[in-house]
Design a protein around this motif. Structure first.
Motif, PDB file in Angstrom:
ATOM      1  N   GLY A  89      36.737 -35.377  45.272  1.00 41.77           N
ATOM      2  CA  GLY A  89      37.200 -34.037  44.812  1.00 41.77           C
ATOM      3  C   GLY A  89      36.941 -33.956  43.381  1.00 41.77           C
ATOM      4  N   TYR A  90      37.757 -33.344  42.755  1.00 40.71           N
ATOM      5  CA  TYR A  90      37.816 -33.148  41.149  1.00 40.71           C
ATOM      6  C   TYR A  90      38.938 -33.952  40.500  1.00 40.71           C
ATOM      7  CZ  TYR A  90      33.995 -29.572  41.267  1.00 40.71           C
ATOM      8  OH  TYR A  90      33.040 -28.853  41.600  1.00 40.71           O
ATOM      9  N   PHE A  91      38.413 -34.539  39.296  1.00 41.68           N
ATOM     10  CA  PHE A  91      39.279 -35.404  38.698  1.00 41.68           C
ATOM     11  C   PHE A  91      39.610 -34.960  37.265  1.00 41.68           C
ATOM     12  CE2 PHE A  91      38.081 -38.245  42.090  1.00 41.68           C
ATOM     13  CZ  PHE A  91      39.371 -38.933  42.261  1.00 41.68           C
ATOM     14  N   TRP A  92      40.645 -35.103  36.804  1.00 39.74           N
ATOM     15  CA  TRP A  92      40.943 -35.050  35.290  1.00 39.74           C
ATOM     16  C   TRP A  92      40.429 -36.015  34.645  1.00 39.74           C
ATOM     17  CZ3 TRP A  92      41.525 -30.115  33.890  1.00 39.74           C
ATOM     18  CH2 TRP A  92      42.320 -29.350  34.523  1.00 39.74           C
ATOM     19  N   CYS A  93      39.679 -35.998  33.554  1.00 43.41           N
ATOM     20  CA  CYS A  93      39.018 -37.192  32.623  1.00 43.41           C
ATOM     21  C   CYS A  93      38.911 -37.039  31.628  1.00 43.41           C
ATOM     22  CB  CYS A  93      37.394 -37.253  33.513  1.00 43.41           C
ATOM     23  SG  CYS A  93      37.311 -37.619  35.154  1.00 43.41           S
ATOM     24  N   GLY A  94      38.199 -37.613  30.600  1.00 41.53           N
ATOM     25  CA  GLY A  94      38.195 -37.558  29.334  1.00 41.53           C
ATOM     26  C   GLY A  94      39.617 -38.422  28.907  1.00 41.53           C
ATOM     27  N   LYS A  95      39.751 -38.228  27.694  1.00 41.48           N
ATOM     28  CA  LYS A  95      41.038 -38.869  26.811  1.00 41.48           C
ATOM     29  C   LYS A  95      42.092 -38.571  27.479  1.00 41.48           C
ATOM     30  CE  LYS A  95      38.712 -39.991  22.584  1.00 41.48           C
ATOM     31  NZ  LYS A  95      38.664 -40.038  21.148  1.00 41.48           N
ATOM     32  N   ALA A  96      42.348 -37.234  27.826  1.00 41.73           N
ATOM     33  CA  ALA A  96      43.614 -36.589  28.445  1.00 41.73           C
ATOM     34  C   ALA A  96      43.737 -37.232  30.034  1.00 41.73           C
ATOM     35  CB  ALA A  96      43.669 -35.117  28.705  1.00 41.73           C
ATOM     36  N   GLY A  97      42.643 -37.159  30.563  1.00 40.98           N
ATOM     37  CA  GLY A  97      42.890 -37.845  31.961  1.00 40.98           C
ATOM     38  C   GLY A  97      42.937 -39.298  32.098  1.00 40.98           C
TER      39      GLY A  97
ATOM     40  N   ALA B  84      54.839 -35.276  18.346  1.00 41.04           N
ATOM     41  CA  ALA B  84      55.047 -33.808  18.348  1.00 41.04           C
ATOM     42  C   ALA B  84      54.420 -33.152  19.424  1.00 41.04           C
ATOM     43  CB  ALA B  84      55.134 -33.142  17.009  1.00 41.04           C
ATOM     44  N   HIS B  85      53.204 -33.572  19.846  1.00 40.92           N
ATOM     45  CA  HIS B  85      52.307 -32.880  20.706  1.00 40.92           C
ATOM     46  C   HIS B  85      51.617 -34.058  21.353  1.00 40.92           C
ATOM     47  CE1 HIS B  85      48.951 -30.231  21.933  1.00 40.92           C
ATOM     48  NE2 HIS B  85      49.931 -29.279  22.193  1.00 40.92           N
ATOM     49  N   PHE B  86      50.863 -33.541  22.504  1.00 44.99           N
ATOM     50  CA  PHE B  86      50.186 -34.590  23.415  1.00 44.99           C
ATOM     51  C   PHE B  86      48.883 -34.810  22.473  1.00 44.99           C
ATOM     52  CE2 PHE B  86      47.234 -34.897  27.040  1.00 44.99           C
ATOM     53  CZ  PHE B  86      47.819 -36.023  27.586  1.00 44.99           C
ATOM     54  N   ASN B  87      48.355 -33.854  21.593  1.00 44.43           N
ATOM     55  CA  ASN B  87      47.211 -34.312  20.837  1.00 44.43           C
ATOM     56  C   ASN B  87      47.495 -35.311  20.015  1.00 44.43           C
ATOM     57  OD1 ASN B  87      45.516 -32.199  21.721  1.00 44.43           O
ATOM     58  ND2 ASN B  87      46.203 -30.897  20.414  1.00 44.43           N
ATOM     59  N   ASP B  88      48.810 -35.588  19.451  1.00 49.05           N
ATOM     60  CA  ASP B  88      49.098 -36.644  18.500  1.00 49.05           C
ATOM     61  C   ASP B  88      49.249 -37.937  19.393  1.00 49.05           C
ATOM     62  OD1 ASP B  88      49.488 -34.848  16.389  1.00 49.05           O
ATOM     63  OD2 ASP B  88      51.743 -34.413  16.914  1.00 49.05           O
ATOM     64  N   TYR B  89      49.552 -38.057  20.561  1.00 51.23           N
ATOM     65  CA  TYR B  89      49.518 -39.200  21.363  1.00 51.23           C
ATOM     66  C   TYR B  89      48.316 -39.497  21.421  1.00 51.23           C
ATOM     67  CZ  TYR B  89      50.169 -42.235  25.262  1.00 51.23           C
ATOM     68  OH  TYR B  89      50.012 -43.322  26.175  1.00 51.23           O
ATOM     69  N   ILE B  90      47.312 -38.749  21.981  1.00 43.13           N
ATOM     70  CA  ILE B  90      45.814 -39.160  22.312  1.00 43.13           C
ATOM     71  C   ILE B  90      45.281 -39.716  20.787  1.00 43.13           C
ATOM     72  CG2 ILE B  90      43.707 -37.991  22.641  1.00 43.13           C
ATOM     73  CD1 ILE B  90      44.842 -36.275  24.766  1.00 43.13           C
ATOM     74  N   GLU B  91      45.491 -39.051  19.947  1.00 48.58           N
ATOM     75  CA  GLU B  91      44.919 -39.403  18.574  1.00 48.58           C
ATOM     76  C   GLU B  91      45.709 -40.963  17.936  1.00 48.58           C
ATOM     77  OE1 GLU B  91      45.607 -36.231  16.447  1.00 48.58           O
ATOM     78  OE2 GLU B  91      43.815 -34.836  17.491  1.00 48.58           O
ATOM     79  N   SER B  92      46.587 -41.298  18.626  1.00 51.29           N
ATOM     80  CA  SER B  92      47.328 -42.657  18.298  1.00 51.29           C
ATOM     81  C   SER B  92      46.717 -43.734  19.039  1.00 51.29           C
ATOM     82  CB  SER B  92      48.892 -42.461  18.311  1.00 51.29           C
ATOM     83  OG  SER B  92      49.109 -42.756  19.916  1.00 51.29           O
ATOM     84  N   ILE B  93      45.847 -43.281  19.819  1.00 57.93           N
ATOM     85  CA  ILE B  93      45.400 -44.463  20.783  1.00 57.93           C
ATOM     86  C   ILE B  93      44.024 -45.016  20.356  1.00 57.93           C
ATOM     87  CG2 ILE B  93      44.465 -45.178  23.177  1.00 57.93           C
ATOM     88  CD1 ILE B  93      46.389 -42.742  24.521  1.00 57.93           C
ATOM     89  N   ASP B  94      43.967 -46.160  20.132  1.00 59.74           N
ATOM     90  CA  ASP B  94      42.645 -47.051  20.012  1.00 59.74           C
ATOM     91  C   ASP B  94      41.566 -47.048  20.905  1.00 59.74           C
ATOM     92  OD1 ASP B  94      40.529 -48.310  18.758  1.00 59.74           O
ATOM     93  OD2 ASP B  94      41.443 -50.078  18.450  1.00 59.74           O
ATOM     94  N   TRP B  95      40.668 -46.018  20.925  1.00 59.05           N
ATOM     95  CA  TRP B  95      39.687 -45.784  21.940  1.00 59.05           C
ATOM     96  C   TRP B  95      38.610 -46.806  21.928  1.00 59.05           C
ATOM     97  CZ3 TRP B  95      41.657 -43.001  26.032  1.00 59.05           C
ATOM     98  CH2 TRP B  95      42.698 -42.052  25.524  1.00 59.05           C
ATOM     99  N   ASN B  96      38.582 -47.481  21.112  1.00 58.75           N
ATOM    100  CA  ASN B  96      37.483 -48.311  20.819  1.00 58.75           C
ATOM    101  C   ASN B  96      37.560 -49.468  21.697  1.00 58.75           C
ATOM    102  OD1 ASN B  96      36.172 -47.243  18.884  1.00 58.75           O
ATOM    103  ND2 ASN B  96      37.980 -48.039  17.242  1.00 58.75           N
ATOM    104  N   VAL B  97      36.682 -49.885  22.516  1.00 57.37           N
ATOM    105  CA  VAL B  97      36.718 -51.035  23.793  1.00 57.37           C
ATOM    106  C   VAL B  97      35.696 -52.087  23.293  1.00 57.37           C
ATOM    107  CG1 VAL B  97      36.580 -51.349  26.116  1.00 57.37           C
ATOM    108  CG2 VAL B  97      37.386 -49.186  25.536  1.00 57.37           C
ATOM    109  N   GLU B  98      36.185 -53.223  23.364  1.00 59.73           N
ATOM    110  CA  GLU B  98      35.280 -54.110  23.050  1.00 59.73           C
ATOM    111  C   GLU B  98      35.187 -55.192  24.192  1.00 59.73           C
ATOM    112  OE1 GLU B  98      36.260 -56.158  19.241  1.00 59.73           O
ATOM    113  OE2 GLU B  98      36.990 -54.112  18.293  1.00 59.73           O
ATOM    114  N   PHE B  99      33.971 -55.728  24.078  1.00 62.65           N
ATOM    115  CA  PHE B  99      33.550 -56.466  25.368  1.00 62.65           C
ATOM    116  C   PHE B  99      33.287 -57.893  24.895  1.00 62.65           C
ATOM    117  CE2 PHE B  99      33.005 -52.282  27.267  1.00 62.65           C
ATOM    118  CZ  PHE B  99      33.769 -52.464  28.389  1.00 62.65           C
TER     119      PHE B  99
END
Length: 96
Positions: free
Chosen positions: A31-39, A80-95
């Motif tokens: 089915g359909y999944f919420w993805c991206g940074k929010a998902g 204060a907002h969900f955007n703030d939370y998303i922006e606080s996450i380090d999305w860089n993944v290192e292998f």
């Protein structure tokens, strides 16, 4: 309004204030999944089998519920907002 991935994402962003670039809706065999940074922050991302399974309003309620669930799980946070939370996450993944 015809239900499309694009229209659902646009409405979710407009109604919740979550930046549109943080919201994705993708189809898989289940089915359909919420993805991206929010998902990526949601405990469960499977939404519905088909876009037409529910109304636009229900799609937006589903997204809002998931955002609220994440924010309430943070308790009394500095975000204060969900955007703030998303922006606080380090999305860089290192292998290694």
């Amino acid at each position: 309004m015809r239900l499309t991935v694009k229209s659902i994402v646009a409405q979710a962003a407009q109604k919740t204030g979550v930046k549109q670039e943080y919201i994705e809706l993708m189809k898989a065999s289940e089915g359909y999944f919420w993805c991206g940074k929010a998902g990526a922050t949601f405990s469960e991302s499977l939404a519905y089998n088909r876009l037409s399974d529910v109304s636009m309003e229900r799609w937006i309620e589903d997204f809002e519920h998931r955002v609220n669930e994440v924010m309430s799980g943070l308790g009394m946070s500095e975000y204060a907002h969900f955007n703030d939370y998303i922006e606080s996450i380090d999305w860089n993944v290192e292998f290694e």
